[in-house]
Design a protein around this motif. Sequence first.
Motif, PDB file in Angstrom:
ATOM      1  N   CYS A 114       7.936  -4.821   3.368  1.00 37.78           N
ATOM      2  CA  CYS A 114       7.105  -4.520   1.971  1.00 37.78           C
ATOM      3  C   CYS A 114       8.380  -3.766   1.053  1.00 37.78           C
ATOM      4  N   CYS A 163       7.950   0.341   0.816  1.00 40.73           N
ATOM      5  CA  CYS A 163       8.011   1.340   1.804  1.00 40.73           C
ATOM      6  C   CYS A 163       8.688   0.798   3.256  1.00 40.73           C
ATOM      7  N   CYS A 203       2.965  -3.928   1.663  1.00 39.17           N
ATOM      8  CA  CYS A 203       1.976  -3.905   2.724  1.00 39.17           C
ATOM      9  C   CYS A 203       0.507  -3.482   2.272  1.00 39.17           C
ATOM     10  N   CYS A 235       0.533  -0.125   0.250  1.00 42.05           N
ATOM     11  CA  CYS A 235       1.147  -0.327  -0.954  1.00 42.05           C
ATOM     12  C   CYS A 235       0.381  -0.973  -1.886  1.00 42.05           C
TER      13      CYS A 235
END
Length: 278
Positions: A233, A236, A265, A268
């Motif tokens: 991601c 993050c 992800c 997010c």
Amino acid sequence: MNLKHLTDKELVKETKRLVQSEREITTEVLHHIKEIDSRKLFSDYGHSSMMSYAIKELNYSESAAARRIQSARMLGAMPEIENKINDGTLSLSNLSKAAGFFNRENIKEPSKRKAILKEIENKSARECEKTLLEMSPTKPLPRESVKIVTPEFHQLKINVSESTLKHMNDAKELLGKHAINDEFMDDLSKEALENIKRKKFKITDKPRVTESTSRIASNQTKRDVLKTSNGVCEKCGSLFMLQFDHREPWALGGKSEASNMRLLCFHCNQRARIRSRL
Ligand SMILES: [Zn+2]
């Protein structure tokens, strides 16, 4: 702080007052956690989950964070429990035990949940555990855990079904291994990971160049995005339910080209959606 000047009576009275305001503040904290959680705001700070945010940004221990997050979610779903949290009838520890129980036993009906919470009011953690065990129609399985046992090794305790065990044994035989140990699990997980990546990111030995004429990016674009993002991601670094996302939304004219695509992800991605509506 020196409290020596207080009389016994004053000391007891003041302590009770402080504990009451501590509970009220805790409820307020729960409301704030609930809001951060529902906005997925943790994603803006580079965290893949509310749990990671609560541990790293709010400095809670893992268990304190779990208790608060589970209680906050419970409070969100059942606002009527607020007074019971405030006066200590329902402790965070019992609430999080109940949350785990609802999950395990797949109890979704609000009336059933309410009745169970009623049973654990004013109970100690042990009494609460006992009550929940008695209410459990199925014999609960032993607790699962991941524990650090040496700087290099973790002890993994999980419960597996008969069929999972058979699959593992079959894989062990095919790979020519003699035991279900770290070496075997490493081989198996690496193999599984490669397979999942191939499927998810359409990795193939003979890549076909396809034109992107729709919202869905071509396989080549997906492979390019995968390469530039290192397969994690962008916000993050998590792998959790990775999805391809348009930086400039498709609905606003954003193209399905590598320069306009990224990997996000699940959380997010949801946060990006929430932000675009703000
Ligand atoms: Zn993320």
